[in-house]
Design a protein around this motif. Structure first.
Motif, PDB file in Angstrom:
ATOM      1  N   VAL A  89       0.854  -1.186   0.000  1.00  0.00           N
ATOM      2  CA  VAL A  89       0.000   0.000   0.000  1.00  0.00           C
ATOM      3  C   VAL A  89       0.893   1.240   0.000  1.00  0.00           C
ATOM      4  CG1 VAL A  89      -1.829   1.250   1.200  1.00  0.00           C
ATOM      5  CG2 VAL A  89      -1.784  -1.265   1.259  1.00  0.00           C
ATOM      6  N   HIS A  90       0.745   2.054  -1.030  1.00  0.00           N
ATOM      7  CA  HIS A  90       1.482   3.314  -1.142  1.00  0.00           C
ATOM      8  C   HIS A  90       0.521   4.436  -0.755  1.00  0.00           C
ATOM      9  CE1 HIS A  90       5.054   1.821  -3.361  1.00  0.00           C
ATOM     10  NE2 HIS A  90       4.216   0.802  -3.550  1.00  0.00           N
ATOM     11  N   TYR A  91       0.993   5.366   0.062  1.00  0.00           N
ATOM     12  CA  TYR A  91       0.105   6.430   0.526  1.00  0.00           C
ATOM     13  C   TYR A  91       0.899   7.707   0.767  1.00  0.00           C
ATOM     14  CZ  TYR A  91       2.032   5.062   5.047  1.00  0.00           C
ATOM     15  OH  TYR A  91       2.893   4.766   6.072  1.00  0.00           O
ATOM     16  N   ASN A  92       0.210   8.818   0.650  1.00  0.00           N
ATOM     17  CA  ASN A  92       0.773  10.103   1.032  1.00  0.00           C
ATOM     18  C   ASN A  92      -0.360  11.039   1.418  1.00  0.00           C
ATOM     19  OD1 ASN A  92      -0.226  10.897  -1.482  1.00  0.00           O
ATOM     20  ND2 ASN A  92       1.753  11.056  -2.429  1.00  0.00           N
ATOM     21  N   ALA A  93      -0.048  11.994   2.269  1.00  0.00           N
ATOM     22  CA  ALA A  93      -1.003  12.999   2.720  1.00  0.00           C
ATOM     23  C   ALA A  93      -0.267  14.334   2.734  1.00  0.00           C
ATOM     24  CB  ALA A  93      -1.532  12.656   4.112  1.00  0.00           C
ATOM     25  N   PHE A  94      -0.928  15.364   2.226  1.00  0.00           N
ATOM     26  CA  PHE A  94      -0.258  16.651   2.092  1.00  0.00           C
ATOM     27  C   PHE A  94      -1.295  17.769   2.059  1.00  0.00           C
ATOM     28  CE2 PHE A  94      -0.967  14.582  -1.919  1.00  0.00           C
ATOM     29  CZ  PHE A  94      -1.585  15.551  -2.698  1.00  0.00           C
ATOM     30  N   ASN A  95      -0.848  18.977   2.300  1.00  0.00           N
ATOM     31  CA  ASN A  95      -1.727  20.143   2.240  1.00  0.00           C
ATOM     32  C   ASN A  95      -2.189  20.337   0.798  1.00  0.00           C
ATOM     33  OD1 ASN A  95      -2.637  22.919   2.000  1.00  0.00           O
ATOM     34  ND2 ASN A  95      -1.826  23.207   4.050  1.00  0.00           N
ATOM     35  N   SER A  96      -3.467  20.529   0.612  1.00  0.00           N
ATOM     36  CA  SER A  96      -4.034  20.630  -0.739  1.00  0.00           C
ATOM     37  C   SER A  96      -3.536  21.846  -1.512  1.00  0.00           C
ATOM     38  CB  SER A  96      -5.549  20.642  -0.679  1.00  0.00           C
ATOM     39  OG  SER A  96      -6.010  21.807  -0.025  1.00  0.00           O
ATOM     40  N   THR A  97      -2.943  22.826  -0.837  1.00  0.00           N
ATOM     41  CA  THR A  97      -2.404  23.985  -1.558  1.00  0.00           C
ATOM     42  C   THR A  97      -1.185  23.605  -2.402  1.00  0.00           C
ATOM     43  OG1 THR A  97      -1.053  24.656   0.333  1.00  0.00           O
ATOM     44  CG2 THR A  97      -3.242  25.669   0.122  1.00  0.00           C
ATOM     45  N   PHE A  98      -0.595  22.433  -2.148  1.00  0.00           N
ATOM     46  CA  PHE A  98       0.529  21.976  -2.960  1.00  0.00           C
ATOM     47  C   PHE A  98       0.067  21.461  -4.320  1.00  0.00           C
ATOM     48  CE2 PHE A  98       2.591  21.459   1.257  1.00  0.00           C
ATOM     49  CZ  PHE A  98       3.617  22.360   1.051  1.00  0.00           C
ATOM     50  N   LEU A  99      -1.226  21.210  -4.480  1.00  0.00           N
ATOM     51  CA  LEU A  99      -1.754  20.794  -5.776  1.00  0.00           C
ATOM     52  C   LEU A  99      -1.760  21.985  -6.724  1.00  0.00           C
ATOM     53  CD1 LEU A  99      -4.886  18.784  -4.605  1.00  0.00           C
ATOM     54  CD2 LEU A  99      -2.876  17.824  -5.734  1.00  0.00           C
ATOM     55  N   GLN A 100      -1.332  21.757  -7.936  1.00  0.00           N
ATOM     56  CA  GLN A 100      -1.446  22.790  -8.951  1.00  0.00           C
ATOM     57  C   GLN A 100      -2.934  22.980  -9.253  1.00  0.00           C
ATOM     58  OE1 GLN A 100       1.080  24.611 -10.108  1.00  0.00           O
ATOM     59  NE2 GLN A 100       2.376  23.500  -8.671  1.00  0.00           N
ATOM     60  N   PRO A 101      -3.398  24.199  -9.507  1.00  0.00           N
ATOM     61  CA  PRO A 101      -4.829  24.431  -9.759  1.00  0.00           C
ATOM     62  C   PRO A 101      -5.416  23.537 -10.854  1.00  0.00           C
ATOM     63  CG  PRO A 101      -3.710  26.515  -9.474  1.00  0.00           C
ATOM     64  CD  PRO A 101      -2.637  25.452  -9.513  1.00  0.00           C
ATOM     65  N   GLU A 102      -4.646  23.309 -11.936  1.00  0.00           N
ATOM     66  CA  GLU A 102      -5.186  22.483 -13.027  1.00  0.00           C
ATOM     67  C   GLU A 102      -5.322  21.008 -12.613  1.00  0.00           C
ATOM     68  OE1 GLU A 102      -0.844  23.369 -13.541  1.00  0.00           O
ATOM     69  OE2 GLU A 102      -2.616  24.620 -13.406  1.00  0.00           O
ATOM     70  N   ILE A 103      -4.431  20.518 -11.757  1.00  0.00           N
ATOM     71  CA  ILE A 103      -4.537  19.145 -11.247  1.00  0.00           C
ATOM     72  C   ILE A 103      -5.747  19.040 -10.316  1.00  0.00           C
ATOM     73  CG2 ILE A 103      -3.420  17.383  -9.820  1.00  0.00           C
ATOM     74  CD1 ILE A 103      -2.105  17.683 -12.531  1.00  0.00           C
ATOM     75  N   ALA A 104      -5.936  20.033  -9.465  1.00  0.00           N
ATOM     76  CA  ALA A 104      -7.097  20.038  -8.556  1.00  0.00           C
ATOM     77  C   ALA A 104      -8.399  20.021  -9.358  1.00  0.00           C
ATOM     78  CB  ALA A 104      -7.042  21.252  -7.638  1.00  0.00           C
ATOM     79  N   ARG A 105      -8.479  20.836 -10.399  1.00  0.00           N
ATOM     80  CA  ARG A 105      -9.678  20.860 -11.241  1.00  0.00           C
ATOM     81  C   ARG A 105      -9.897  19.505 -11.923  1.00  0.00           C
ATOM     82  NH1 ARG A 105      -8.055  26.040 -12.200  1.00  0.00           N
ATOM     83  NH2 ARG A 105      -6.874  25.504 -14.057  1.00  0.00           N
ATOM     84  N   GLN A 106      -8.821  18.932 -12.448  1.00  0.00           N
ATOM     85  CA  GLN A 106      -8.918  17.656 -13.168  1.00  0.00           C
ATOM     86  C   GLN A 106      -9.505  16.557 -12.288  1.00  0.00           C
ATOM     87  OE1 GLN A 106      -5.217  16.285 -14.850  1.00  0.00           O
ATOM     88  NE2 GLN A 106      -6.055  14.298 -15.387  1.00  0.00           N
ATOM     89  N   TYR A 107      -9.141  16.552 -10.995  1.00  0.00           N
ATOM     90  CA  TYR A 107      -9.594  15.501 -10.085  1.00  0.00           C
ATOM     91  C   TYR A 107     -10.719  15.972  -9.162  1.00  0.00           C
ATOM     92  CZ  TYR A 107      -5.641  12.919 -11.823  1.00  0.00           C
ATOM     93  OH  TYR A 107      -4.766  12.269 -12.643  1.00  0.00           O
ATOM     94  N   ASN A 108     -11.265  17.154  -9.453  1.00  0.00           N
ATOM     95  CA  ASN A 108     -12.364  17.710  -8.666  1.00  0.00           C
ATOM     96  C   ASN A 108     -11.999  17.803  -7.181  1.00  0.00           C
ATOM     97  OD1 ASN A 108     -14.903  18.878  -8.514  1.00  0.00           O
ATOM     98  ND2 ASN A 108     -15.870  16.943  -7.985  1.00  0.00           N
ATOM     99  N   LEU A 109     -10.809  18.318  -6.907  1.00  0.00           N
ATOM    100  CA  LEU A 109     -10.317  18.481  -5.546  1.00  0.00           C
ATOM    101  C   LEU A 109     -10.310  19.957  -5.174  1.00  0.00           C
ATOM    102  CD1 LEU A 109      -7.292  16.039  -5.749  1.00  0.00           C
ATOM    103  CD2 LEU A 109      -9.495  15.617  -4.644  1.00  0.00           C
ATOM    104  N   GLU A 110     -10.550  20.218  -3.914  1.00  0.00           N
ATOM    105  CA  GLU A 110     -10.538  21.585  -3.411  1.00  0.00           C
ATOM    106  C   GLU A 110      -9.131  21.937  -2.948  1.00  0.00           C
ATOM    107  OE1 GLU A 110     -12.569  24.134   0.226  1.00  0.00           O
ATOM    108  OE2 GLU A 110     -13.483  22.242  -0.384  1.00  0.00           O
TER     109      GLU A 110
END
Length: 146
Positions: free
Chosen positions: A35-56
């Motif tokens: 099992v591979h896992y990671n947890a991180f602050n969502s501000t590290f997501l690029q806006p276009e990646i967040a939109r692509q995966y419907n993430l806030e």
């Protein structure tokens, strides 16, 4: 599987300036799975990646990413599993994790988000199920506002 590797690399790259890359992706052997896992602050997501995966994106929102691979099979194929779980803060308040399954070619991974307060350590309790097999993934991570 290249997409999964790209996602983990993307997350590692996004986090590289802030934390050790070894912390960006972690893995545990749980029964028949790796099992591979990671947890991180969502501000590290690029806006276009967040939109692509419907993430806030928010400085008080953590993003959790999990991939389950067959541990004993050559090439370690991705596994489609059932995930449920919660995040618990230091006051033992639980937040249910609603996982979104993402399938891109041979890659399968699961994404969820949860709230946190500044400098808060969350403990994650995740149950993984497939074909009568059940395993528990438990880990903790500290989050801070950016």
């Amino acid at each position: 599987m290249r997409t999964l590797a790209k996602l983990f690399l993307l997350v590692s790259f996004c986090l590289g300036a802030t934390i050790n890359v070894a912390q960006a992706e972690q893995s545990k052997r749980l029964g028949p799975w790796e099992v591979h896992y990671n947890a991180f602050n969502s501000t590290f997501l690029q806006p276009e990646i967040a939109r692509q995966y419907n993430l806030e994106r928010s400085d008080t929102l953590a993003t959790l990413n999990i991939a389950v691979l067959a541990a004993e099979t050559a090439g370690k194929p991705a596994q489609r599993v059932s995930l449920e779980g919660y995040a618990m803060n230091p006051l033992s308040v639980q937040q249910r994790l609603d996982f979104q399954e993402v399938v891109e070619g041979a890659a399968v991974y699961y994404i969820a988000q949860t709230r946190f307060t500044n400098l808060e350590t969350l403990r994650f309790f995740i149950t993984i199920k497939k074909d009568g097999e059940t395993q528990e993934l438990r880990f903790s991570d500290e989050f801070w506002r950016n």
